[in-house]
Each structure stands twice: as C-alpha cells, then as structure tokens.
Design a protein around this motif. Sequence first.
Motif, PDB file in Angstrom:
ATOM      1  N   LYS A 120       0.666  -1.153   0.073  1.00 39.49           N
ATOM      2  CA  LYS A 120      -0.110   0.279  -0.052  1.00 39.49           C
ATOM      3  C   LYS A 120       0.741   1.849   0.086  1.00 39.49           C
ATOM      4  O   LYS A 120       0.187   2.229  -0.700  1.00 39.49           O
ATOM      5  CB  LYS A 120      -1.195   0.295   1.182  1.00 39.49           C
ATOM      6  CG  LYS A 120      -1.962  -1.347   1.558  1.00 39.49           C
ATOM      7  CD  LYS A 120      -2.945  -0.881   2.423  1.00 39.49           C
ATOM      8  CE  LYS A 120      -4.235  -2.025   2.146  1.00 39.49           C
ATOM      9  NZ  LYS A 120      -4.846  -2.274   3.222  1.00 39.49           N
ATOM     10  N   ARG A 121       2.003   0.946   0.655  1.00 37.50           N
ATOM     11  CA  ARG A 121       2.734   2.446   0.743  1.00 37.50           C
ATOM     12  C   ARG A 121       3.539   2.790  -0.911  1.00 37.50           C
ATOM     13  O   ARG A 121       3.472   4.046  -0.853  1.00 37.50           O
ATOM     14  CB  ARG A 121       4.263   2.070   1.409  1.00 37.50           C
ATOM     15  CG  ARG A 121       4.819   2.906   1.309  1.00 37.50           C
ATOM     16  CD  ARG A 121       6.183   3.128   2.769  1.00 37.50           C
ATOM     17  NE  ARG A 121       6.032   2.375   4.072  1.00 37.50           N
ATOM     18  CZ  ARG A 121       5.437   3.386   5.528  1.00 37.50           C
ATOM     19  NH1 ARG A 121       5.533   4.789   5.195  1.00 37.50           N
ATOM     20  NH2 ARG A 121       5.000   2.806   5.921  1.00 37.50           N
ATOM     21  N   ALA A 162       0.300   4.176  -2.480  1.00 38.33           N
ATOM     22  CA  ALA A 162       0.345   5.393  -2.266  1.00 38.33           C
ATOM     23  C   ALA A 162       1.343   6.297  -2.965  1.00 38.33           C
ATOM     24  O   ALA A 162       1.080   7.163  -3.314  1.00 38.33           O
ATOM     25  CB  ALA A 162       0.493   5.453  -0.726  1.00 38.33           C
ATOM     26  N   THR A 189       0.141  10.562  -2.738  1.00 35.77           N
ATOM     27  CA  THR A 189      -0.669  10.312  -1.018  1.00 35.77           C
ATOM     28  C   THR A 189       0.177   9.702  -0.793  1.00 35.77           C
ATOM     29  O   THR A 189       1.126   9.185  -1.084  1.00 35.77           O
ATOM     30  CB  THR A 189      -2.075   9.850  -1.436  1.00 35.77           C
ATOM     31  OG1 THR A 189      -2.342  10.956  -0.749  1.00 35.77           O
ATOM     32  CG2 THR A 189      -1.957   8.300  -1.921  1.00 35.77           C
ATOM     33  N   SER A 190      -0.151   9.932   0.463  1.00 35.80           N
ATOM     34  CA  SER A 190       0.385   9.606   1.573  1.00 35.80           C
ATOM     35  C   SER A 190      -0.315   7.930   2.444  1.00 35.80           C
ATOM     36  O   SER A 190      -1.932   8.124   1.567  1.00 35.80           O
ATOM     37  CB  SER A 190       0.296  10.110   2.951  1.00 35.80           C
ATOM     38  OG  SER A 190      -0.882  10.729   3.520  1.00 35.80           O
ATOM     39  N   SER A 191       0.360   7.419   2.764  1.00 35.05           N
ATOM     40  CA  SER A 191       0.301   6.297   2.822  1.00 35.05           C
ATOM     41  C   SER A 191      -1.430   6.336   3.887  1.00 35.05           C
ATOM     42  O   SER A 191      -2.249   5.030   3.912  1.00 35.05           O
ATOM     43  CB  SER A 191       1.481   5.167   3.546  1.00 35.05           C
ATOM     44  OG  SER A 191       2.596   4.750   3.213  1.00 35.05           O
ATOM     45  N   LEU A 213      -4.284   7.305   1.280  1.00 40.25           N
ATOM     46  CA  LEU A 213      -4.931   5.946   0.826  1.00 40.25           C
ATOM     47  C   LEU A 213      -5.917   4.908   2.179  1.00 40.25           C
ATOM     48  O   LEU A 213      -6.816   4.552   1.575  1.00 40.25           O
ATOM     49  CB  LEU A 213      -3.623   5.286   0.200  1.00 40.25           C
ATOM     50  CG  LEU A 213      -3.958   4.463  -0.403  1.00 40.25           C
ATOM     51  CD1 LEU A 213      -4.876   4.660  -1.638  1.00 40.25           C
ATOM     52  CD2 LEU A 213      -2.416   3.652  -1.233  1.00 40.25           C
TER      53      LEU A 213
END
Length: 238
Positions: free
Chosen positions: A185-186, A189, A194-196, A199
């Motif tokens: 997911k990181r 993102a 965007t940031s984790s 997200l």
Amino acid sequence: MTHDVAPLRTAAIAATLRSCQLFSGLSASDLETIAAFSILRSVAKGAYLFREGDPAEGFYVAQRGAFNVHRVSPTGKEQVIYVFRPGESFAEAALASPQGYPANARAVEPSGVVLVPKVPFLGLLGRRPDLALRMLGSMSQHLRVLVGLVEDMTLKDVETRLLNWLCKRLPRGAGAPVIELGTTKRVLAAELGTSSETLSRTFARLRDERLLTVRGKELHVADADALRARFRRLLGEE
C-alpha cells in the motif's frame, strides 16, 4: 572447477530487456548485443539510483522491486512522477540530453535494475539505423503510456485517482471481481501521489460504502458497475 558466469549474466539481462516495451521489436541477437554492455545493479530499499542533476550514465529497465521517480519542489515537497516496476524503462531522456537526470529515482523496496549505458547504446544505434527505427516505434508507444500517466496525475483528489487505478484493472462486465494489489500500500500511495495514511482512509471510505473490501493484497470489488459509476460521477460525467 571454474564456471564462466558471463553468459548467464548476459542471458538474465536479455530476459529483462525482452520484457520491456521499448525492446519489444528486437531480435534475440540484438537483445544479446545490448545485454553484453549493459550492467546489473542491486539497490537497497530507500537508496537512490540517481538524483536530479546527476550526470546521466544511461537509462534503466526495472528488473525487480519498484522505483519511485520524483522531483522535489522549492518548498521541499516531493512530487511523485511515477513508480516504475519490473519490465518498465525509465530515464530515457538521458539519451537525447547532454544535461543530467531531470528527476530523482529511489528504490521503495529491495530492487534490481539494468543500466543501459548511454555511450555504447548510442554507438550501436549509429551503426544500426534499422535498429534505431524499430526502437523509435516502441519508444513512441512508450511515450503514449507516459502521457496517459501524466493525465492520470491531473485528477484532483485521491479518491478519484484510486478509482481510476481500480477501474483500469477491472475486467469487462459486471460481477464482483478481485484485483491483485501486486505491491504494498505504501508503494501504491506513492504511485497515486499521496500518503499511506490518506490512502488507508480512502480505502476505509470505500469499504464503509460497501464498494470494496481489502484482504491482504487482494482488493475485492463488490460491484464493478457501481465502482465505475462512482468514478464517472467524480469526473462530472453523470
């Protein structure tokens, strides 16, 4: 007994080049020629492959892992251009410009890359205009893909960008498909700019609205048509 690892190394590099759109029109012998002067590099998670302004050695093809290519604004904000994954090439601008790299490239997980050095590669194209013409067609297709990525990044909010990412991976028709995340997911993102944390909140909102369920690296879509309709509404098309 001593074994010569050079043929194995060349074969491994040729296999990576073969998986890349940029080299899709080349013969096995041409790929082996390029592989012979190309260089394999391992890059630790968080380490930089190159920084903006560094002298350009050549361009790269991701072999494993993922590379976050980004620029940093005067205020220090990182703007992600794209996250490149295995089989994708990047930094081709190094071939046509005497200047350094126009952006930064950092490994977001333990990664490997093939460096195609600028000098021998341009020398080969000079001797082989037929090779240059075949690669020009592949590069044109590659450019269209990158233009599409830039268009995706102009979508204003994170939910719209995420829904765009999801809709591109949905199979045709209705039903409840499963989309393989294929990364962390990181990394996703970073790809969406965007940031984790943001997200995760966006995933949670879609889950609360019963549009999507996240199970490990599987994204279970409750209703593909509903997800597409949500995306169209956010674009103002409905």
